[in-house]
Design a protein around this motif. Structure first.
Motif, PDB file in Angstrom:
ATOM      1  N   ASN A   1     -49.907  43.898 -70.804  1.00 57.59           N
ATOM      2  CA  ASN A   1     -48.916  44.551 -71.221  1.00 57.59           C
ATOM      3  C   ASN A   1     -49.136  45.933 -72.028  1.00 57.59           C
ATOM      4  OD1 ASN A   1     -45.985  43.956 -71.499  1.00 57.59           O
ATOM      5  ND2 ASN A   1     -46.158  43.835 -73.705  1.00 57.59           N
ATOM      6  N   ASN A   2     -50.173  46.579 -71.461  1.00 59.78           N
ATOM      7  CA  ASN A   2     -50.240  48.055 -71.795  1.00 59.78           C
ATOM      8  C   ASN A   2     -49.479  48.912 -70.703  1.00 59.78           C
ATOM      9  OD1 ASN A   2     -52.031  47.747 -73.906  1.00 59.78           O
ATOM     10  ND2 ASN A   2     -53.738  47.055 -72.558  1.00 59.78           N
ATOM     11  N   ILE A   3     -49.384  48.509 -69.305  1.00 59.89           N
ATOM     12  CA  ILE A   3     -48.184  49.333 -68.562  1.00 59.89           C
ATOM     13  C   ILE A   3     -47.057  48.302 -68.900  1.00 59.89           C
ATOM     14  CG2 ILE A   3     -48.142  50.009 -66.346  1.00 59.89           C
ATOM     15  CD1 ILE A   3     -51.316  50.135 -66.043  1.00 59.89           C
ATOM     16  N   ILE A   4     -46.077  49.176 -69.091  1.00 58.13           N
ATOM     17  CA  ILE A   4     -44.671  48.278 -69.340  1.00 58.13           C
ATOM     18  C   ILE A   4     -43.622  49.325 -68.678  1.00 58.13           C
ATOM     19  CG2 ILE A   4     -45.626  47.352 -71.617  1.00 58.13           C
ATOM     20  CD1 ILE A   4     -43.952  49.422 -72.951  1.00 58.13           C
TER      21      ILE A   4
ATOM     22  N   ASP B   1     -45.006  33.886 -66.909  1.00 59.04           N
ATOM     23  CA  ASP B   1     -45.887  34.815 -65.982  1.00 59.04           C
ATOM     24  C   ASP B   1     -45.348  36.166 -66.514  1.00 59.04           C
ATOM     25  OD1 ASP B   1     -43.762  35.986 -63.618  1.00 59.04           O
ATOM     26  OD2 ASP B   1     -42.906  34.418 -64.749  1.00 59.04           O
ATOM     27  N   GLN B   2     -44.303  36.391 -67.476  1.00 65.30           N
ATOM     28  CA  GLN B   2     -43.846  37.684 -67.913  1.00 65.30           C
ATOM     29  C   GLN B   2     -43.996  37.712 -69.325  1.00 65.30           C
ATOM     30  OE1 GLN B   2     -42.287  40.446 -65.823  1.00 65.30           O
ATOM     31  NE2 GLN B   2     -43.019  39.251 -64.245  1.00 65.30           N
ATOM     32  N   TRP B   3     -44.320  38.948 -69.914  1.00 64.19           N
ATOM     33  CA  TRP B   3     -44.482  38.916 -71.421  1.00 64.19           C
ATOM     34  C   TRP B   3     -43.126  38.682 -72.195  1.00 64.19           C
ATOM     35  CZ3 TRP B   3     -48.716  38.728 -74.264  1.00 64.19           C
ATOM     36  CH2 TRP B   3     -49.708  38.965 -73.727  1.00 64.19           C
ATOM     37  N   SER B   4     -41.842  38.943 -71.520  1.00 58.73           N
ATOM     38  CA  SER B   4     -40.513  38.953 -72.021  1.00 58.73           C
ATOM     39  C   SER B   4     -40.463  37.224 -72.141  1.00 58.73           C
ATOM     40  CB  SER B   4     -39.470  39.368 -71.143  1.00 58.73           C
ATOM     41  OG  SER B   4     -39.591  39.100 -69.814  1.00 58.73           O
ATOM     42  N   ASP B   5     -41.195  36.421 -71.166  1.00 56.76           N
ATOM     43  CA  ASP B   5     -41.312  34.922 -71.614  1.00 56.76           C
ATOM     44  C   ASP B   5     -41.783  34.632 -72.945  1.00 56.76           C
ATOM     45  OD1 ASP B   5     -40.150  34.478 -68.896  1.00 56.76           O
ATOM     46  OD2 ASP B   5     -42.091  34.399 -68.150  1.00 56.76           O
ATOM     47  N   LEU B   6     -42.674  35.521 -73.548  1.00 55.78           N
ATOM     48  CA  LEU B   6     -43.564  35.090 -74.601  1.00 55.78           C
ATOM     49  C   LEU B   6     -43.456  36.071 -75.733  1.00 55.78           C
ATOM     50  CD1 LEU B   6     -46.868  34.700 -72.076  1.00 55.78           C
ATOM     51  CD2 LEU B   6     -45.205  32.896 -72.784  1.00 55.78           C
TER      52      LEU B   6
ATOM     53  N   ASP C   1     -49.158  37.708 -62.879  1.00 52.48           N
ATOM     54  CA  ASP C   1     -48.080  38.301 -62.075  1.00 52.48           C
ATOM     55  C   ASP C   1     -47.941  39.650 -62.031  1.00 52.48           C
ATOM     56  OD1 ASP C   1     -45.957  38.630 -60.559  1.00 52.48           O
ATOM     57  OD2 ASP C   1     -44.520  37.625 -61.663  1.00 52.48           O
ATOM     58  N   PRO C   2     -48.730  40.510 -61.043  1.00 55.28           N
ATOM     59  CA  PRO C   2     -48.556  41.813 -60.852  1.00 55.28           C
ATOM     60  C   PRO C   2     -47.563  42.323 -59.816  1.00 55.28           C
ATOM     61  CG  PRO C   2     -50.498  41.291 -59.827  1.00 55.28           C
ATOM     62  CD  PRO C   2     -49.811  39.877 -60.147  1.00 55.28           C
ATOM     63  N   MET C   3     -46.658  41.349 -59.558  1.00 55.10           N
ATOM     64  CA  MET C   3     -45.755  41.774 -58.239  1.00 55.10           C
ATOM     65  C   MET C   3     -44.409  42.395 -59.049  1.00 55.10           C
ATOM     66  SD  MET C   3     -45.977  38.520 -55.663  1.00 55.10           S
ATOM     67  CE  MET C   3     -45.252  37.468 -56.897  1.00 55.10           C
ATOM     68  N   TYR C   4     -44.225  41.944 -60.140  1.00 55.34           N
ATOM     69  CA  TYR C   4     -42.776  42.696 -60.780  1.00 55.34           C
ATOM     70  C   TYR C   4     -42.793  42.698 -62.305  1.00 55.34           C
ATOM     71  CZ  TYR C   4     -41.304  37.660 -60.502  1.00 55.34           C
ATOM     72  OH  TYR C   4     -41.051  36.313 -60.924  1.00 55.34           O
ATOM     73  N   TYR C   5     -41.835  43.381 -63.048  1.00 58.96           N
ATOM     74  CA  TYR C   5     -41.968  43.325 -64.495  1.00 58.96           C
ATOM     75  C   TYR C   5     -40.399  43.234 -64.906  1.00 58.96           C
ATOM     76  CZ  TYR C   5     -42.198  45.261 -69.198  1.00 58.96           C
ATOM     77  OH  TYR C   5     -42.088  45.528 -70.523  1.00 58.96           O
ATOM     78  N   ILE C   6     -40.237  42.182 -65.706  1.00 58.43           N
ATOM     79  CA  ILE C   6     -39.040  41.893 -66.151  1.00 58.43           C
ATOM     80  C   ILE C   6     -38.977  42.208 -67.856  1.00 58.43           C
ATOM     81  CG2 ILE C   6     -37.481  40.138 -66.865  1.00 58.43           C
ATOM     82  CD1 ILE C   6     -38.153  38.747 -64.170  1.00 58.43           C
ATOM     83  N   SER C   7     -38.012  43.128 -68.491  1.00 58.14           N
ATOM     84  CA  SER C   7     -38.294  43.309 -69.946  1.00 58.14           C
ATOM     85  C   SER C   7     -37.342  42.258 -70.613  1.00 58.14           C
ATOM     86  CB  SER C   7     -37.596  44.627 -70.018  1.00 58.14           C
ATOM     87  OG  SER C   7     -36.304  44.862 -69.471  1.00 58.14           O
TER      88      SER C   7
END
Length: 261
Positions: free
Chosen positions: A59-62, A236-241, A255-261
């Motif tokens: 989560n350093n690249i967001i 798989d997303q930081w927004s889940d956690l 999961d390096p395929m996509y990012y969900i905020s």
């Protein structure tokens, strides 16, 4: 491409029985999916695709919208190869150690929050066909795939799910899928082995345009207000956690395929 999808599904079936190994010829054929230039190419001087993935997972690249073009081959190979399965197993092993260490009251109110896409169900057949995140997300194509109800289980997450049930911990699914996808999502979950749950929460229209972290925080809060204890949370997303009411402990799947905020 059809051969690669068959190999992936065969690998999923194998790993779901406890093995993450596959023949060397399968491993090598994964490289045929996309150009391999991303495996060693640089994004900026000194930053490789492997380093980019590490930044994403920590989560350093967001806030990124697409996988860097140079890294598509790297991400595709990672997701369809040995390492993604090994990394997922490492996460689940830690989750199992934690779950087994809990002193549970067996009062029926302990729950574990599961995300769905890339957590309990895998969309790799879709991404293997349409590419690994270098193009903007196509909601129409993805929703068409969801409505097929053909997503396989992530084998390690299914292993965690089964063990949690045996310990007396109930499953709660909170997904970014929309409410109109409830029936196909429930059928897909059951078909691949997630046969029971306490709640299946899908995204209502009232959350449209709001960050996922707000939606999931609010829904977890409702779970706790209904009297449940959230002992664990995996996604798989930081927004889940992140956000509020995250539970006693969280676990991040790769999961390096996509990012969900």
């Amino acid at each position: 491409m059809a051969l690669l999808l068959v190999l992936f599904l065969a690998n999923i079936l194998t790993t779901s029985k406890g093995s993450i190994s596959q023949p060397d010829h399968v491993h090598h054929q994964i490289h045929l999916l996309r150009p391999q230039s991303g495996a060693g190419g640089n994004l900026v001087p000194g930053l490789s695709c492997l380093s980019w993935r590490l930044g994403v997972e920590t989560n350093n690249i967001i806030g990124w919208k697409t996988v860097p073009q140079v890294c598509e081959g790297y991400v595709g190979h990672y997701m369809l190869g040995h390492q993604y399965l090994k990394d997922s197993r490492a996460v689940v092993n830690e989750a199992l150690l934690y779950a087994q260490s809990l002193e549970l009251d067996r009062d029926g109110i302990d729950v574990w929050i599961f995300d769905i896409d890339e957590t309990t169900l895998s969309n790799l057949p879709y991404y293997a066909k349409h590419g690994f995140g270098v193009e903007p997300f196509n909601a129409t194509l993805f929703n068409k795939w969801v409505m097929e109800g053909a997503a396989p289980a992530l084998p390690e997450s299914l292993r965690l799910y089964r063990k949690l049930l045996s310990l007396g911990i109930k499953a709660v699914f909170i997904t970014g899928r929309s409410e109109d996808q409830r029936s196909v999502t429930a059928a897909n979950l059951k078909k691949v082995g997630y046969h029971t749950w306490e709640k299946l929460v899908l995204k209502e229209p009232s959350y449209s345009g709001k960050p996922s972290v707000i939606y999931k925080s609010n829904e977890r809060k409702k779970v706790e207000k209904n009297g449940y204890r959230i002992v664990g949370n995996i996604g798989d997303q930081w927004s889940d956690l992140l956000g509020t009411n995250t539970g006693n402990r969280t676990f991040k799947l790769p999961d390096p395929m996509y990012y969900i905020s």
